[in-house]
Design an enzyme around this catalytic site. Structure first.
Site, PDB file in Angstrom:
ATOM      1  N   LYS A 186      29.865 117.810   4.811  1.00 11.84           N
ATOM      2  CA  LYS A 186      28.598 117.155   4.677  1.00 11.84           C
ATOM      3  C   LYS A 186      28.695 116.141   5.844  1.00 11.84           C
ATOM      4  O   LYS A 186      29.569 115.912   6.393  1.00 11.84           O
ATOM      5  CB  LYS A 186      28.503 116.454   3.322  1.00 11.84           C
ATOM      6  CG  LYS A 186      29.487 115.536   2.969  1.00 11.84           C
ATOM      7  CD  LYS A 186      29.556 115.092   1.706  1.00 11.84           C
ATOM      8  CE  LYS A 186      30.439 114.038   1.053  1.00 11.84           C
ATOM      9  NZ  LYS A 186      30.677 113.692  -0.296  1.00 11.84           N
ATOM     10  N   TYR A 233      25.461  86.609  21.467  1.00 14.94           N
ATOM     11  CA  TYR A 233      24.401  86.313  20.545  1.00 14.94           C
ATOM     12  C   TYR A 233      25.074  85.328  19.288  1.00 14.94           C
ATOM     13  O   TYR A 233      25.690  85.735  18.814  1.00 14.94           O
ATOM     14  CB  TYR A 233      23.874  87.261  19.777  1.00 14.94           C
ATOM     15  CG  TYR A 233      22.927  88.189  20.950  1.00 14.94           C
ATOM     16  CD1 TYR A 233      21.839  87.846  21.427  1.00 14.94           C
ATOM     17  CD2 TYR A 233      23.334  89.618  21.104  1.00 14.94           C
ATOM     18  CE1 TYR A 233      21.207  88.660  22.255  1.00 14.94           C
ATOM     19  CE2 TYR A 233      22.461  90.416  21.892  1.00 14.94           C
ATOM     20  CZ  TYR A 233      21.344  89.706  22.516  1.00 14.94           C
ATOM     21  OH  TYR A 233      20.767  90.492  23.324  1.00 14.94           O
TER      22      TYR A 233
END
Ligand SMILES: *Cc1c(COP(=O)(O)O)cnc(C)c1O
Length: 358
Positions: A35, A252
């Site tokens: 999957k 940041y």
């Protein structure tokens, strides 16, 4: 020059991990779980490497069709079955097996006509409390299925919630046995963790996923201890160097402050490549074969590492974010998540390479 990031897939690793699953499965058949684009490793690539699997399991109907179209003739199991009745003609046409887990699906099956038969995995809820008929209703559900002309072979299945944890599976096995013990149906129980820890859960079909990709689902055993080899390696290079003075910050939010003169390497890999933005300062990264700590906040295209201890490293030095030489489980743990999420999140923009092909 192209950005140096790359995901490489080691086809021999899929095969040797599969061989371990096969050995642990004993006489049980092995349903390889593919999957989510084979946990980010590429659906058709993994199917090709695992062509010996007795079955392939996933939940995306389009991908199941892709597998059939590519020539895979073994069982293809839809792990969540169908969501709407209009999927049933496609499912019958391709001969997919389906999980059914609720009355709505049962009703849709009841309206099917024609003489094609469908193999059905009946999912019983034994404590996960996600999908499945209450185990106590197993008898009724099986009776109902028997009356449906479109239903061929029936297999009983359940899914474990704590196969890797302290609660284990015994409580769920007990619930399962209580309601189906004497019914004589084939069973599909174990995921990777259960296959690795609980021989009693092998049943007739095992459903390993994560172990085929070379990551350990267990806390107390690493992939290497089990003999698993990472199939995906995410690598890149240093593309920038900054020399910080004491008190300077990185990235940041200035999440990292240098407490001494610090040599920072900038790696071409960010969250838009699939690297977890929530990785903390200190998450391991391998540069020039040496583990160094990540520092500051991961940004979209870059992350930073502390190179102070490896003065020889510089622009162009090879970097491993996870894979061979750095287990993805460790990176995941440092980001407060699991290997599954990192592998599945590998971004499309990352160029891929295959090794170990025939
Ligand atoms: C994903 C999945 C598996 C495989 O689980 P792993 O932990 O990756 O081995 C098995 N069964 C079901 C129903 C699944 O959804």
């Amino acid at each position: 020059m192209a950005r140096p990031i790359q995901a490489s897939f080691d086809l021999t690793a899929f095969r040797s991990n599969f061989a371990i699953a096969r050995r642990l499965a004993g006489v049980a058949k092995v349903m390889a779980v593919l999957k989510a684009n084979a946990y980010g490793h590429g659906l058709l690539r993994v199917a090709r490497a695992l062509a010996d699997a007795d079955g392939l399991a996933l939940l995306e109907l389009d991908d199941a069709v892709r597998l059939r179209d590519a020539g895979y003739r073994q069982r293809i199991l839809l792990l969540e079955g169908f969501f709407r009745a209009d999927e049933l003609p496609v499912i019958l046409h391709h001969g997919f097996s389906v999980v059914i887990h609720n009355d709505e699906q049962m009703a849709m099956l009841g309206k099917l006509h024609g003489d094609r038969k469908l193999e059905v995995f009946v999912k019983l809820n034994t404590g996960m409390n996600r999908l499945g008929f209450p185990a106590v209703r197993a008898g009724r559900v099986l009776e109902q299925l028997k009356m449906l002309p479109c239903v061929g072979e029936v297999i009983l299945t359940t899914h474990f919630s704590d196969a890797e944890g302290v609660s284990g599976i015994e409580w769920q096995m007990r619930e399962f046995e209580r309601h189906v013990a004497r019914r004589g149906y084939a069973r599909s129980l174990a995921n990777s963790a259960a296959l690795l820890r609980f021989p009693e859960a092998r049943g007739d079909w095992v459903r390993p996923g994560i172990m085929l990709y070379g990551a350990s689902p267990l806390e107390d055993r690493t992939a290497a201890q089990i003999g698993l080899r990472p199939a995906m390696s995410l690598t890149s290079e240093i593309i920038g160097i900054q020399n910080l003075k004491r008190g300077d910050t990185v990235g940041y939010g200035s999440l990292f402050t240098a407490h001494r003169e610090t040599r920072i390497g900038v790696v071409a890999c960010g969250y838009a490549d699939g690297y977890p933005r929530h990785a903390y300062n200190g998450t391991p990264v391998v540069v020039d074969g040496v583990r160094v700590p990540m520092v500051g906040r991961v940004s979209m295209d870059m992350l930073c590492v502390d190179l102070s201890d490896i003065p020889k490293a510089g622009i162009g030095s090879p970097v491993t974010l996870w894979g061979a030489g750095l287990p993805v489980e460790e990176v995941a743990a440092a980001a407060g998540t699991v290997s599954y999420e990192l592998l599945c999140a590998l971004a499309r923009r990352v160029p891929v390479e295959e090794r170990g092909g025939d």
